[in-house]
Design an enzyme around this catalytic site. Structure first.
Site, mmCIF file in Angstrom:
data_model
loop_
_atom_site.group_PDB
_atom_site.id
_atom_site.type_symbol
_atom_site.label_atom_id
_atom_site.label_comp_id
_atom_site.label_asym_id
_atom_site.label_seq_id
_atom_site.Cartn_x
_atom_site.Cartn_y
_atom_site.Cartn_z
ATOM 1 N N GLY A 197 0.829 -1.202 0.000
ATOM 2 C CA GLY A 197 0.000 0.000 0.000
ATOM 3 C C GLY A 197 0.864 1.253 0.000
ATOM 4 O O GLY A 197 0.640 2.195 -0.762
ATOM 5 N N THR A 198 1.884 1.244 0.849
ATOM 6 C CA THR A 198 2.797 2.382 0.961
ATOM 7 C C THR A 198 3.510 2.651 -0.362
ATOM 8 O O THR A 198 3.658 3.808 -0.772
ATOM 9 C CB THR A 198 3.842 2.106 2.060
ATOM 10 O OG1 THR A 198 3.149 1.773 3.256
ATOM 11 C CG2 THR A 198 4.728 3.296 2.290
ATOM 12 N N ASP A 226 5.869 -10.495 5.657
ATOM 13 C CA ASP A 226 5.397 -11.723 4.998
ATOM 14 C C ASP A 226 6.269 -12.174 3.825
ATOM 15 O O ASP A 226 6.035 -13.242 3.259
ATOM 16 C CB ASP A 226 3.981 -11.516 4.438
ATOM 17 C CG ASP A 226 2.951 -11.282 5.515
ATOM 18 O OD1 ASP A 226 3.285 -11.438 6.701
ATOM 19 O OD2 ASP A 226 1.806 -10.938 5.165
ATOM 20 N N MET A 383 3.911 -10.166 19.081
ATOM 21 C CA MET A 383 5.200 -10.335 19.755
ATOM 22 C C MET A 383 6.314 -10.376 18.713
ATOM 23 O O MET A 383 7.399 -9.849 18.928
ATOM 24 C CB MET A 383 5.215 -11.624 20.568
ATOM 25 C CG MET A 383 4.059 -11.716 21.509
ATOM 26 S SD MET A 383 4.462 -12.333 23.120
ATOM 27 C CE MET A 383 6.015 -11.608 23.475
HETATM 28 P P1 ATP Z 1 1.429 -3.685 5.458
HETATM 29 O O1 ATP Z 1 0.238 -4.187 4.700
HETATM 30 O O2 ATP Z 1 2.645 -4.537 5.292
HETATM 31 O O3 ATP Z 1 1.159 -3.367 6.874
HETATM 32 P P2 ATP Z 1 1.129 -1.440 3.715
HETATM 33 O O4 ATP Z 1 2.078 -0.388 3.264
HETATM 34 O O5 ATP Z 1 0.552 -2.286 2.640
HETATM 35 O O6 ATP Z 1 1.877 -2.273 4.821
HETATM 36 P P3 ATP Z 1 -1.361 -0.073 4.168
HETATM 37 O O7 ATP Z 1 -2.012 0.309 5.461
HETATM 38 O O8 ATP Z 1 -2.118 -0.886 3.217
HETATM 39 O O9 ATP Z 1 -0.017 -0.785 4.602
HETATM 40 O O10 ATP Z 1 -0.906 1.274 3.414
HETATM 41 C C1 ATP Z 1 -0.012 2.202 4.005
HETATM 42 C C2 ATP Z 1 -0.281 3.585 3.543
HETATM 43 O O11 ATP Z 1 -0.346 3.656 2.119
HETATM 44 C C3 ATP Z 1 -1.607 4.127 4.068
HETATM 45 O O12 ATP Z 1 -1.369 5.392 4.626
HETATM 46 C C4 ATP Z 1 -2.505 4.167 2.846
HETATM 47 O O13 ATP Z 1 -3.394 5.259 2.892
HETATM 48 C C5 ATP Z 1 -1.538 4.311 1.699
HETATM 49 N N1 ATP Z 1 -2.056 3.652 0.479
HETATM 50 C C6 ATP Z 1 -2.441 2.372 0.365
HETATM 51 N N2 ATP Z 1 -2.860 2.095 -0.889
HETATM 52 C C7 ATP Z 1 -2.742 3.249 -1.596
HETATM 53 C C8 ATP Z 1 -3.017 3.636 -2.947
HETATM 54 N N3 ATP Z 1 -3.488 2.765 -3.834
HETATM 55 N N4 ATP Z 1 -2.781 4.924 -3.297
HETATM 56 C C9 ATP Z 1 -2.295 5.804 -2.411
HETATM 57 N N5 ATP Z 1 -2.012 5.501 -1.123
HETATM 58 C C10 ATP Z 1 -2.226 4.244 -0.712
HETATM 59 MG MG MG Z 2 -0.295 -4.255 2.721
#
Ligand code: ATP
Ligand code: MG
Length: 488
Positions: A197-198, A226, A383
């Site tokens: 997502g980030t 993961d 943990m």
């Molecule tokens: P994990 O799933 O490993 O905990 P992640 O980076 O996938 O990490 P998310 O909570 O899904 O975690 O996303 C992190 C950040 O990225 C959030 O602040 C979210 O708003 C932003 N984000 C996620 N998807 C998008 C997208 N498609 N476009 C813009 N920002 C996004």
């Molecule tokens: Mg994620």
């Protein structure tokens, strides 16, 4: 002979097809000079650093590439290549002009603090950059919070702590507010640490920065406990997680072994990819069965889980089950009304498979009053996520951070860093977010696990037929990528 064909996409990414007897495809990353003409360059300050004068060819040749596939057939194309990471002779930032910032988003993962530390120290010690900010609490910190000043002194001991000293969050990705904040503060290097997502968010930030024509380098450091990010060899924190999972498995084993017909259930991380469960099982040798999202299973009937548990209890007196959090979600959906809930970032919330399977096993053995069993369920997720990274992850995080710093200083942008076949590379964002890295259950690694645990494969005759159909010979295509990560 070489005849590179360059294709440029509207989002700034270039793909160069280098043809010839062993043609390959270079998936390049954007560079600031692509959209800002006549950018001045500077000599890399590392040139004057006595530590580097002893290293022959310390600087990476600008044209060096890293091959994604190292095992190739004699006449087949050389597949996809990436730009090699590392320090360049010329840099695009004068160290005194750099204002860098670091942000961490998504869930916790061992090693976050190490990456933060090494970006700060890398910028200070290698390049003499003295202005580094931490963005407080994830993406929304850009516009909703104050920044945190990061110096080598501030970050000196943080790698010994879990979590992230600058905080993290989900949701709150407002692209224009974030880029406004970057512009207003005069930030010109953005280091973004987080999961899929980030990195999607980082990619959007990069595109907006490019659209505005700003001289701002955006570098992503992929974070996923993961190990579900494709292309790169492994993700940081994974090794630590597998190691720590051993402690939970060991506890489950001790509990199970100490009572008659003891059953230990350990739920491990792995929403879509079962790497932690698979590696923890292979490492532990105490596990009788490992269930992962990629491998469907069933409970009742011949070849099912209950039959296998009963057999092992009769033979051995105890049973240890490792289950990844995303395993068996299809079975849960059947038995529990699925509510399709989401978190702040829009990720689907999963049902708790550990509680579910524990209840199913208990019900099965008590209802048929075949056996009195004694089940203990352990969920070590938080943990594991909260511990500091181990030695090997610490070294790895250092390399990731340094590669990111070298890349940004050299003017690359819109890239993530990571090792591809052991060589650190700059990888376009789209490459690592377009799909997930999964355990390939038709690969050798899963076969090794099956022969280590002796568990059933849960493949019914019809699945085997379906599987065969998928194994049609691949077409010879430059763009083609082998999905298998078996030797990772
Ligand atoms: P994990 O799933 O490993 O905990 P992640 O980076 O996938 O990490 P998310 O909570 O899904 O975690 O996303 C992190 C950040 O990225 C959030 O602040 C979210 O708003 C932003 N984000 C996620 N998807 C998008 C997208 N498609 N476009 C813009 N920002 C996004
Ligand atoms: Mg994620």
């Amino acid at each position: 002979g070489y005849s590179p064909v360059v294709m440029e996409a509207s989002n700034g990414y270039k793909r160069k097809i280098v043809t010839g007897s062993a043609g390959y495809l270079l998936e390049d990353v954007p560079h600031l000079s692509d959209y800002i003409p006549d950018l001045p360059t500077y000599t890399n300050p590392l040139q004057d650093n006595p530590a580097y004068s002893v290293v022959k060819q310390y600087f990476v040749n600008v044209d060096d590439t890293v091959a994604q596939q190292i095992v190739v057939h004699k006449d087949s194309p050389r597949g996809i290549h990436f730009r090699r990471a590392g320090p360049r002779q010329r840099v695009y930032f004068e160290p005194d002009d750099v204002l860098a910032c670091i942000v961490t988003c998504g869930g916790l993962c061992p090693g976050l603090n190490t990456v933060i530390r090494e970006i700060v120290c890398g910028l200070y010690n290698m390049y003499g950059v003295k202005k580094v900010l931490g963005i407080d609490g994830g993406y929304r910190g850009f516009y909703a919070r104050n920044t945190i000043t990061l110096t080598p002194k501030v970050v000196n001991d943080i790698h010994k702590r879990g979590g992230t000293i600058i905080g993290t969050s989900r949701g709150g990705h407002d692209t224009s507010k974030i880029v406004d904040s970057i512009q207003d503060r005069g930030i010109n290097q953005v280091y973004i640490i987080g999961g899929d997502g980030t990195q999607r968010g980082a990619s959007v930030i990069f595109e907006e920065i490019r659209r505005r024509g700003l001289k701002v380098a955006v570098a992503g450091i992929p974070k996923t406990i993961d190990n579900d990010i494709p292309v790169i060899d492994r993700s940081f924190g994974f090794d630590t997680a597998v190691e720590e999972a051993q402690r939970a498995i060991n506890a489950a084993h001790v509990e199970a072994e100490s009572v008659e017909n003891g059953i230990g259930v350990v739920k491990l991380m792995g929403r879509d990819s079962g790497f932690i469960a698979m590696y923890a099982t292979l490492a532990s040798r105490d596990v009788d069965c490992c269930l992962i999202p990629e491998s469907p299973f069933y409970l009742e009937g011949p070849g099912g889980l209950f039959e296998y548990i009963e057999k092992r209890l009769r033979e051995n007196g105890h049973f240890v089950l490792v289950i990844a959090e995303g395993a068996g979600q299809d079975l849960l959906a059947e038995s529990i009304h699925s509510m399709d809930k989401q978190d702040a970032s829009g990720n689907k919330l999963l049902q708790d498979v550990g509680l579910w399977i524990s209840q199913k096993i208990k019900d099965h053995f008590s209802s048929q009053s075949k056996m009195t069993t004694n089940l203990k369920h352990i969920d070590p997720t938080y943990m594991i996520r909260a511990i500091p990274s181990n030695a090997s992850d610490n070294v790895y995080c250092t390399l990731l951070a340094q590669s990111a710093v070298h890349g940004a200083m050299a003017g690359y942008t819109g890239f993530t860093v990571g090792p591809v076949n052991g060589r650190h590379s700059y990888i376009p964002f789209y490459r690592i977010i377009e799909r997930q890295n999964k355990v390939v259950i038709t690969d050798r690694m899963w076969a090794r696990l099956l022969s280590s645990t002796n568990q059933p494969s849960f493949l019914r005759a019809k699945d085997v037929v379906e599987d065969k159909r998928e194994e049609e010979p691949p077409t010879q295509n430059l763009d083609e990528e082998k999905d298998s990560d078996e030797e990772k």
